[in-house]
Design a protein around this motif. Structure first.
Motif, PDB file in Angstrom:
ATOM      1  N   TYR A   1      -0.080  -0.586  -7.195  1.00 49.57           N
ATOM      2  CA  TYR A   1      -0.966   0.472  -6.693  1.00 49.57           C
ATOM      3  C   TYR A   1      -0.408   1.164  -5.450  1.00 49.57           C
ATOM      4  O   TYR A   1      -1.131   1.874  -4.752  1.00 49.57           O
ATOM      5  CB  TYR A   1      -2.363  -0.080  -6.382  1.00 49.57           C
ATOM      6  CG  TYR A   1      -3.227  -0.231  -7.606  1.00 49.57           C
ATOM      7  CD1 TYR A   1      -3.575   0.882  -8.366  1.00 49.57           C
ATOM      8  CD2 TYR A   1      -3.691  -1.480  -8.000  1.00 49.57           C
ATOM      9  CE1 TYR A   1      -4.358   0.751  -9.486  1.00 49.57           C
ATOM     10  CE2 TYR A   1      -4.482  -1.624  -9.131  1.00 49.57           C
ATOM     11  CZ  TYR A   1      -4.805  -0.494  -9.874  1.00 49.57           C
ATOM     12  OH  TYR A   1      -5.591  -0.618 -10.991  1.00 49.57           O
TER      13      TYR A   1
ATOM     14  N   ASP B   1       1.377   3.732  -3.007  1.00 46.53           N
ATOM     15  CA  ASP B   1       1.754   5.142  -2.928  1.00 46.53           C
ATOM     16  C   ASP B   1       3.228   5.213  -2.556  1.00 46.53           C
ATOM     17  O   ASP B   1       3.714   4.444  -1.724  1.00 46.53           O
ATOM     18  CB  ASP B   1       0.894   5.851  -1.877  1.00 46.53           C
ATOM     19  CG  ASP B   1      -0.492   6.143  -2.405  1.00 46.53           C
ATOM     20  OD1 ASP B   1      -0.595   6.787  -3.463  1.00 46.53           O
ATOM     21  OD2 ASP B   1      -1.468   5.704  -1.777  1.00 46.53           O
TER      22      ASP B   1
ATOM     23  N   ARG C   1      -7.984   6.217  -2.384  1.00 49.82           N
ATOM     24  CA  ARG C   1      -7.726   4.797  -2.673  1.00 49.82           C
ATOM     25  C   ARG C   1      -8.796   4.266  -3.609  1.00 49.82           C
ATOM     26  O   ARG C   1      -9.607   3.430  -3.251  1.00 49.82           O
ATOM     27  CB  ARG C   1      -7.792   3.964  -1.379  1.00 49.82           C
ATOM     28  CG  ARG C   1      -6.776   4.265  -0.321  1.00 49.82           C
ATOM     29  CD  ARG C   1      -5.576   3.355  -0.455  1.00 49.82           C
ATOM     30  NE  ARG C   1      -4.673   3.799  -1.491  1.00 49.82           N
ATOM     31  CZ  ARG C   1      -3.798   3.030  -2.124  1.00 49.82           C
ATOM     32  NH1 ARG C   1      -3.714   1.751  -1.849  1.00 49.82           N
ATOM     33  NH2 ARG C   1      -3.004   3.500  -3.039  1.00 49.82           N
TER      34      ARG C   1
ATOM     35  N   LEU D   1      -8.209   2.728  -6.552  1.00 50.05           N
ATOM     36  CA  LEU D   1      -7.724   1.565  -7.309  1.00 50.05           C
ATOM     37  C   LEU D   1      -8.253   1.581  -8.746  1.00 50.05           C
ATOM     38  O   LEU D   1      -8.574   0.542  -9.318  1.00 50.05           O
ATOM     39  CB  LEU D   1      -8.117   0.254  -6.613  1.00 50.05           C
ATOM     40  CG  LEU D   1      -7.571   0.064  -5.191  1.00 50.05           C
ATOM     41  CD1 LEU D   1      -8.058  -1.238  -4.591  1.00 50.05           C
ATOM     42  CD2 LEU D   1      -6.049   0.134  -5.161  1.00 50.05           C
TER      43      LEU D   1
ATOM     44  N   GLU E   1       0.822  -1.216   0.000  1.00 49.63           N
ATOM     45  CA  GLU E   1       0.000   0.000   0.000  1.00 49.63           C
ATOM     46  C   GLU E   1       0.851   1.258   0.000  1.00 49.63           C
ATOM     47  O   GLU E   1       0.454   2.280  -0.540  1.00 49.63           O
ATOM     48  CB  GLU E   1      -0.929   0.005   1.220  1.00 49.63           C
ATOM     49  CG  GLU E   1      -2.026  -1.031   1.119  1.00 49.63           C
ATOM     50  CD  GLU E   1      -3.109  -0.761   2.138  1.00 49.63           C
ATOM     51  OE1 GLU E   1      -4.138  -0.168   1.778  1.00 49.63           O
ATOM     52  OE2 GLU E   1      -2.903  -1.123   3.325  1.00 49.63           O
TER      53      GLU E   1
END
Lengths: 202, 202
Positions: free
Chosen positions: B168, B170, B198, B200, B147
């Motif tokens: 995905y 950060d 978030r 996605l 994440e």
């Protein structure tokens, strides 16, 4: 100045741009077209060999149809106009799906000559990697390693953009939203790139 | 505050740190050990489920042997001490090579309980992806989606760090060099992460 051979572009922020102006979110995509063509021309002037551009992903197609319709339309407009101006255009994405615009089917093999443009349309990182198990090569096998990725819209993530070609790419983020593109954004990215070392882990 | 479930760490800048102090480059690695254990303890305190840490890559092993010897040593020290403090430790990397430290062979299957720690030792992104063709799954198949990735040392690139799990994630960059780690770096990364959306891609 040392130019990157291959640059990736993630033109994010069309919906936020539209919302900020009281427009419907889906109205933002059309405002991304002129900047995209301007940047395309700029890359050709500079003599960049290859560019990869995020159109839309399989994940994006889960959005409301008012949006998917409009971003598909903007992608077709960009691809046809880039091709008309002169590019070696390859569209990379899952063309077995109804989300894939039929008008772009002929570009699933590279067409034309000039700067190589890889345009990701109904692309998915998993779809791409599945090529390794299904056919022994990435589905994006014709796309070379990226040296620089420029993303608009402030997010500091790849969002599934060509994960294999991105392994050593330098990642430059512009906080402005994509429809607010200015040539200075790309100039700053190139100047920043020129200052990065390139040891590739050695 | 919304915490990331799984955080990746790229502790870069040990050699630059040493050079800036008039030390031999290879003397920097040992100065990365105490910060790594401090950050490990901090992640456990916060209750983070899983962390992935860049030890060294197959590309790094092309460096002079004075360096490879010292970074291998630092990696073994970190792994054994993290294990002793209590972690579910998995070492991910090519153990068929002489570059892989024998002392870590037993961690090629996850050992212990507590916070999951995936430690990349003699790791290579290509080696990892080759698993898809060779065995139908990534060689890092036991590592979940990231994440948040925090990199020290200023470079804005992944350098081959878990390309599939990073799609995905950060990406937060600290300009300070790794041996200058301060707890505030990670706090800032977590606060920044908390402000990211978030979606996605949806």
């Amino acid at each position: 100045m040392r130019l990157p051979r291959h640059v990736g572009f993630i033109p994010d922020g069309n919906r936020r741009w539209a919302s900020a102006r009281g427009m419907a979110k889906e109205d933002g995509y059309a405002h991304g077209l002129a900047p995209a063509l301007q940047l395309f021309d700029r890359c050709r002037e500079l003599g960049i060999d290859e560019v990869s551009v995020y159109g839309f992903t399989q994940d994006n197609t889960r959005r409301p149809s008012a949006q998917t319709h409009r971003f598909r339309e903007a992608c077709v407009d960009f691809a046809l106009e880039a091709s008309r101006r002169g590019a070696a255009l390859l569209v990379v994405g899952d063309d077995s799906s109804a989300q894939f615009p039929p008008a772009l089917a002929r570009f699933r093999r590279r067409q034309g000559s000039g700067m190589k443009v890889n345009f990701l349309v109904n692309y998915g990182w998993q779809w791409d990697l599945d090529g390794l198990t299904a056919q022994g090569s990435l589905r994006s096998a014709d796309v070379t390693r990226l040296e620089l990725i420029v993303r608009w819209g402030g997010a500091r993530r790849l969002s599934g953009f060509l994960p294999v070609q991105s392994v050593y790419a330098d990642f430059f983020v512009v906080d402005d939203l994509w429809p607010d593109y200015r040539p200075a954004h790309f100039t700053q990215a190139l100047q920043w790139f020129d200052r990065q070392d390139r040891t590739l882990g050695g």
